[in-house]
Design a protein around this motif. Structure first.
Motif, PDB file in Angstrom:
ATOM      1  N   VAL A 107     -11.642 -26.950 -23.476  1.00 11.66           N
ATOM      2  CA  VAL A 107     -12.353 -27.642 -24.546  1.00 11.66           C
ATOM      3  C   VAL A 107     -12.849 -26.617 -25.555  1.00 11.66           C
ATOM      4  CG1 VAL A 107     -13.017 -29.570 -23.062  1.00 11.66           C
ATOM      5  CG2 VAL A 107     -14.545 -27.591 -23.264  1.00 11.66           C
ATOM      6  N   ARG A 108     -13.355 -27.121 -26.642  1.00 14.80           N
ATOM      7  CA  ARG A 108     -13.790 -26.267 -27.742  1.00 14.80           C
ATOM      8  C   ARG A 108     -14.977 -25.373 -27.362  1.00 14.80           C
ATOM      9  NH1 ARG A 108     -16.628 -28.730 -33.212  1.00 14.80           N
ATOM     10  NH2 ARG A 108     -17.614 -26.781 -33.909  1.00 14.80           N
ATOM     11  N   ALA A 109     -15.006 -24.180 -27.951  1.00 12.70           N
ATOM     12  CA  ALA A 109     -16.179 -23.308 -27.936  1.00 12.70           C
ATOM     13  C   ALA A 109     -16.257 -22.639 -29.305  1.00 12.70           C
ATOM     14  CB  ALA A 109     -16.079 -22.257 -26.833  1.00 12.70           C
ATOM     15  N   ASP A 110     -17.452 -22.412 -29.800  1.00 10.59           N
ATOM     16  CA  ASP A 110     -17.632 -21.734 -31.081  1.00 10.59           C
ATOM     17  C   ASP A 110     -17.848 -20.244 -30.838  1.00 10.59           C
ATOM     18  OD1 ASP A 110     -17.279 -24.002 -32.514  1.00 10.59           O
ATOM     19  OD2 ASP A 110     -19.292 -24.086 -33.363  1.00 10.59           O
ATOM     20  N   HIS A 111     -16.746 -19.492 -30.884  1.00  8.69           N
ATOM     21  CA  HIS A 111     -16.800 -18.068 -30.565  1.00  8.69           C
ATOM     22  C   HIS A 111     -15.495 -17.441 -31.036  1.00  8.69           C
ATOM     23  CE1 HIS A 111     -18.677 -14.748 -28.464  1.00  8.69           C
ATOM     24  NE2 HIS A 111     -17.610 -14.527 -27.715  1.00  8.69           N
ATOM     25  N   SER A 112     -15.349 -16.146 -30.880  1.00  8.27           N
ATOM     26  CA  SER A 112     -14.106 -15.455 -31.209  1.00  8.27           C
ATOM     27  C   SER A 112     -13.383 -15.072 -29.920  1.00  8.27           C
ATOM     28  CB  SER A 112     -14.404 -14.208 -32.049  1.00  8.27           C
ATOM     29  OG  SER A 112     -15.273 -13.338 -31.337  1.00  8.27           O
ATOM     30  N   SER A 113     -12.182 -14.493 -30.069  1.00  6.69           N
ATOM     31  CA  SER A 113     -11.399 -14.117 -28.898  1.00  6.69           C
ATOM     32  C   SER A 113     -10.419 -13.021 -29.298  1.00  6.69           C
ATOM     33  CB  SER A 113     -10.636 -15.331 -28.352  1.00  6.69           C
ATOM     34  OG  SER A 113      -9.833 -14.987 -27.242  1.00  6.69           O
ATOM     35  N   GLY A 114     -10.560 -11.830 -28.700  1.00 10.21           N
ATOM     36  CA  GLY A 114      -9.661 -10.744 -29.036  1.00 10.21           C
ATOM     37  C   GLY A 114      -9.904  -9.536 -28.152  1.00 10.21           C
ATOM     38  N   HIS A 142     -17.843 -25.061 -17.563  1.00 11.46           N
ATOM     39  CA  HIS A 142     -18.254 -23.708 -17.939  1.00 11.46           C
ATOM     40  C   HIS A 142     -18.067 -23.612 -19.445  1.00 11.46           C
ATOM     41  CE1 HIS A 142     -18.439 -19.412 -18.395  1.00 11.46           C
ATOM     42  NE2 HIS A 142     -18.439 -19.156 -17.096  1.00 11.46           N
ATOM     43  N   MET A 143     -19.154 -23.470 -20.189  1.00 11.04           N
ATOM     44  CA  MET A 143     -19.082 -23.483 -21.646  1.00 11.04           C
ATOM     45  C   MET A 143     -18.377 -22.278 -22.239  1.00 11.04           C
ATOM     46  SD  MET A 143     -22.731 -24.874 -23.007  1.00 11.04           S
ATOM     47  CE  MET A 143     -23.280 -26.566 -22.798  1.00 11.04           C
ATOM     48  N   GLY A 144     -18.201 -21.207 -21.461  1.00 13.34           N
ATOM     49  CA  GLY A 144     -17.708 -19.967 -22.048  1.00 13.34           C
ATOM     50  C   GLY A 144     -18.779 -19.377 -22.945  1.00 13.34           C
ATOM     51  N   ILE A 148     -24.242 -23.909 -29.957  1.00 12.02           N
ATOM     52  CA  ILE A 148     -24.318 -25.366 -29.894  1.00 12.02           C
ATOM     53  C   ILE A 148     -23.434 -25.948 -31.003  1.00 12.02           C
ATOM     54  CG2 ILE A 148     -26.316 -25.510 -31.433  1.00 12.02           C
ATOM     55  CD1 ILE A 148     -27.376 -27.812 -29.727  1.00 12.02           C
ATOM     56  N   PHE A 149     -22.802 -27.087 -30.750  1.00 12.32           N
ATOM     57  CA  PHE A 149     -22.049 -27.792 -31.784  1.00 12.32           C
ATOM     58  C   PHE A 149     -22.044 -29.287 -31.448  1.00 12.32           C
ATOM     59  CE2 PHE A 149     -19.113 -26.036 -28.660  1.00 12.32           C
ATOM     60  CZ  PHE A 149     -18.333 -27.116 -28.286  1.00 12.32           C
ATOM     61  N   GLY A 150     -21.936 -30.109 -32.479  1.00  8.66           N
ATOM     62  CA  GLY A 150     -22.098 -31.549 -32.311  1.00  8.66           C
ATOM     63  C   GLY A 150     -21.070 -32.195 -31.408  1.00  8.66           C
ATOM     64  N   ASP A 151     -19.845 -31.624 -31.347  1.00  8.49           N
ATOM     65  CA  ASP A 151     -18.800 -32.211 -30.523  1.00  8.49           C
ATOM     66  C   ASP A 151     -19.040 -32.021 -29.033  1.00  8.49           C
ATOM     67  OD1 ASP A 151     -17.532 -33.207 -32.696  1.00  8.49           O
ATOM     68  OD2 ASP A 151     -15.881 -31.777 -32.705  1.00  8.49           O
ATOM     69  N   MET A 152     -20.121 -31.327 -28.664  1.00  8.14           N
ATOM     70  CA  MET A 152     -20.514 -31.323 -27.259  1.00  8.14           C
ATOM     71  C   MET A 152     -20.768 -32.746 -26.774  1.00  8.14           C
ATOM     72  SD  MET A 152     -22.997 -28.008 -26.782  1.00  8.14           S
ATOM     73  CE  MET A 152     -22.303 -26.345 -26.706  1.00  8.14           C
ATOM     74  N   ALA A 153     -21.161 -33.616 -27.708  1.00  2.00           N
ATOM     75  CA  ALA A 153     -21.370 -35.024 -27.346  1.00  2.00           C
ATOM     76  C   ALA A 153     -20.075 -35.656 -26.846  1.00  2.00           C
ATOM     77  CB  ALA A 153     -21.913 -35.795 -28.544  1.00  2.00           C
ATOM     78  N   LEU A 154     -18.943 -35.303 -27.473  1.00  2.00           N
ATOM     79  CA  LEU A 154     -17.653 -35.831 -27.042  1.00  2.00           C
ATOM     80  C   LEU A 154     -17.239 -35.241 -25.701  1.00  2.00           C
ATOM     81  CD1 LEU A 154     -15.659 -35.816 -30.400  1.00  2.00           C
ATOM     82  CD2 LEU A 154     -16.491 -37.808 -29.132  1.00  2.00           C
TER      83      LEU A 154
END
Length: 233
Positions: A107-114, A142-144, A148-154
């Motif tokens: 699922v989505r997380a608001d972060h970078s990856s590299g 596990h949120m990674g 916080i972001f609004g789509d956590m509701a979904l």
């Protein structure tokens, strides 16, 4: 289900005869107090939230030693394959895969990856959270690393997690108070919440006290396990 925390964001889930590692960062992790050889015993799967070194950690060594299947986003899977990992299952955000007795959803997380090699940063696909589901077992989210972001509701509506593992360390993720808001607003039906990504490196929040205080009186069980001592949920 037994959930064991090894400091930072590294966890082991034991359930229904399975042993699964999430973000197995042991070597170089100042918060890790265990024996890596014991931690990797019986492990069949390694789940990675994203491609930062403090989350990929010992994945390559463990996967090669015990033959564990690595499950993560496509780009990171392809990178690890080129490093010699032979058993892997690539995914994308929103996808679900059957891992034999349990499923994994990214699922989505608001972060970078590299990852950085020879002073060059290579992107490793999207950062994700991970949802683990198995028949008769609590659903674990596990949120990674994330804000916080609004789509956590979904995510809450679709997956209805029983256990939420939430980063609270600030600077690179949301801090304790915002993490508490995320839980209260979107995951109030969870049976247990486990904070992580703190107390490992100096820039991060040193302990879970502020998170526990922000969750006080909210009717949600907060579990702050001692590192390497598992909790049963």
């Amino acid at each position: 289900m037994k959930i064991t925390w090894f400091g930072h964001s590294a966890f082991r889930l034991d359930f229904a005869g399975k042993a699964v590692l999430i973000d197995p960062f042991f070597t170089g992790n100042p918060a890790f107090e265990g024996d890596r050889a014991k931690v990797m015993e019986g492990v069949s799967h390694i789940l990675l939230t994203h491609g930062h070194s403090d989350h990929v950690g010992d994945t390559m060594d463990i996967a090669k030693a015990v033959g564990a299947k690595v499950v993560t986003n496509f780009e990171l899977c392809m990178y690890l394959a080129k490093q010699g990992v032979e058993n892997f299952d690539s995914m994308g955000t929103g996808g679900t895969t059957d891992q034999g007795g349990f499923s994994v959803t990214l699922v989505r997380a608001d972060h970078s990856s590299g990852l950085v090699e020879m002073d060059v940063n290579f992107p490793m696909g999207s950062a994700n959270g991970i949802v683990v589901k198995a028949p008769g077992e609590p659903t674990v989210y596990h949120m990674g690393d994330t804000d916080i972001f609004g789509d956590m509701a979904l995510i809450a509506e679709i997956h209805q997690p029983d256990v939420v593992i939430v980063p609270i360390g600030d600077r690179y993720t949301m801090g304790p108070e915002v993490a508490a808001l995320a839980i209260q607003r979107y995951f109030s039906r969870a049976k247990a919440v486990i904070p992580c990504h703190y107390g490992s490196f100096p820039p991060l929040v040193p302990d879970a006290d502020r998170f526990v205080a922000a969750m006080d009186g909210k009717g949600i069980q907060v579990v702050v396990p001692h590192k390497t001592v598992g909790v049963t949920v």
